[in-house]
Scaffold this motif. Structure first.
Motif, mmCIF file in Angstrom:
data_model
loop_
_atom_site.group_PDB
_atom_site.id
_atom_site.type_symbol
_atom_site.label_atom_id
_atom_site.label_comp_id
_atom_site.label_asym_id
_atom_site.label_seq_id
_atom_site.Cartn_x
_atom_site.Cartn_y
_atom_site.Cartn_z
ATOM 1 N N UNK A 3 76.298 -0.588 96.575
ATOM 2 C CA UNK A 3 76.754 0.638 95.901
ATOM 3 C C UNK A 3 76.156 0.744 94.499
ATOM 4 N N UNK A 4 76.010 -0.393 93.843
ATOM 5 C CA UNK A 4 75.414 -0.391 92.506
ATOM 6 C C UNK A 4 73.965 0.079 92.580
ATOM 7 N N UNK A 5 73.218 -0.410 93.580
ATOM 8 C CA UNK A 5 71.822 0.020 93.756
ATOM 9 C C UNK A 5 71.746 1.523 94.015
ATOM 10 N N UNK A 6 72.614 2.005 94.893
ATOM 11 C CA UNK A 6 72.623 3.428 95.227
ATOM 12 C C UNK A 6 72.952 4.276 93.995
ATOM 13 N N UNK A 121 73.247 -3.959 84.936
ATOM 14 C CA UNK A 121 73.810 -5.114 84.231
ATOM 15 C C UNK A 121 74.548 -5.978 85.243
ATOM 16 N N UNK A 122 73.835 -6.839 85.896
ATOM 17 C CA UNK A 122 74.453 -7.715 86.889
ATOM 18 C C UNK A 122 74.601 -7.030 88.236
ATOM 19 N N UNK A 123 75.346 -7.686 89.118
ATOM 20 C CA UNK A 123 75.470 -7.212 90.501
ATOM 21 C C UNK A 123 76.335 -5.968 90.651
ATOM 22 N N UNK A 124 77.281 -5.767 89.728
ATOM 23 C CA UNK A 124 78.249 -4.680 89.933
ATOM 24 C C UNK A 124 78.366 -3.720 88.759
ATOM 25 N N UNK A 125 77.442 -3.761 87.815
ATOM 26 C CA UNK A 125 77.594 -2.917 86.622
ATOM 27 C C UNK A 125 76.311 -2.193 86.246
ATOM 28 N N UNK A 126 76.496 -0.996 85.705
ATOM 29 C CA UNK A 126 75.390 -0.187 85.175
ATOM 30 C C UNK A 126 75.788 0.276 83.781
ATOM 31 N N UNK A 127 74.892 0.089 82.824
ATOM 32 C CA UNK A 127 75.099 0.597 81.473
ATOM 33 C C UNK A 127 74.479 1.985 81.391
ATOM 34 N N UNK A 128 75.320 2.978 81.082
ATOM 35 C CA UNK A 128 74.875 4.367 80.991
ATOM 36 C C UNK A 128 74.814 4.747 79.510
ATOM 37 N N UNK A 129 73.674 5.286 79.076
ATOM 38 C CA UNK A 129 73.515 5.763 77.703
ATOM 39 C C UNK A 129 73.447 7.281 77.740
ATOM 40 N N UNK A 130 74.357 7.915 77.001
ATOM 41 C CA UNK A 130 74.427 9.369 76.987
ATOM 42 C C UNK A 130 74.253 9.888 75.566
ATOM 43 N N UNK A 131 73.563 11.000 75.444
ATOM 44 C CA UNK A 131 73.545 11.735 74.191
ATOM 45 C C UNK A 131 74.724 12.693 74.243
ATOM 46 N N UNK A 132 75.513 12.683 73.188
ATOM 47 C CA UNK A 132 76.704 13.521 73.098
ATOM 48 C C UNK A 132 76.618 14.374 71.851
ATOM 49 N N UNK A 133 76.924 15.635 72.017
ATOM 50 C CA UNK A 133 77.018 16.558 70.891
ATOM 51 C C UNK A 133 78.372 17.253 70.987
ATOM 52 N N UNK A 134 79.132 17.214 69.901
ATOM 53 C CA UNK A 134 80.407 17.932 69.863
ATOM 54 C C UNK A 134 80.171 19.234 69.110
ATOM 55 N N UNK A 135 80.305 20.334 69.833
ATOM 56 C CA UNK A 135 80.028 21.661 69.301
ATOM 57 C C UNK A 135 81.297 22.296 68.757
#
Length: 155
Positions: A3-6, A121-135
């Motif tokens: 599931x992590x790969x997918x 990040x390992x077998x069961x984790x993904x690090x997601x980096x998002x750009x956020x703007x508060x309008x």
């Protein structure tokens, strides 16, 4: 394939794209006052409408920067749906964060998210980096911009 790969493949296809925009939230004086009580930050610029109108260029009170930041979790919940097999998503912090414009009492704000990067990040984790703007509704400059990190943990 796990599931992590997918999930990683799915997310990689959307890097650089907008994830979404949250609903608007009104920042009332009551919300600002409550935040001041919780955080023990009772600076007059947030709590004294008359003094703030006379002695600041903002025309009245403004929200705490950290109040605006705190609402980003709500904005994320509006926009980011859990992925198949996701056990939890964890706030991992910020690489960059800037408060660019004050949020006047009575105004409405919302969050806009773009996917910047994903890293396994390992077998069961993904690090997601998002750009956020508060309008700020009707404003030209965002209240804040940030590079927000979130860890997605799969079952």
């Amino acid at each position: 394939m796990t599931r992590t790969d997918e999930a990683l493949e799915q997310l990689e296809r959307t890097i650089g794209q907008e994830i979404g925009t949250s609903d608007w939230i009104e920042i009332t004086q009551e919300v600002i006052d409550s935040f001041a009580d919780v955080t023990h930050d009772h600076q007059w610029i947030h709590l004294d409408p008359e003094k703030a109108a006379k002695e600041t260029p903002y025309g009245g009170t403004i929200a705490h920067g950290f109040l605006t930041l705190s609402l980003c979790s709500r904005f994320a919940r509006d926009v980011i749906a859990p992925m198949d097999g996701e056990a939890m998503a964890i706030n991992y912090g910020f690489n960059k964060l800037r408060f660019l414009s004050p949020v006047p009492s009575g105004s409405r704000i919302r969050g806009r998210f773009h996917l910047q990067n994903v890293t396994r990040k390992g077998d069961t984790s993904i690090l997601r980096t998002m750009d956020l703007s508060v309008e700020i509704e009707g404003g030209d400059t965002p209240a804040l911009v940030a590079e927000w990190l979130g860890m997605i943990v799969f079952e």
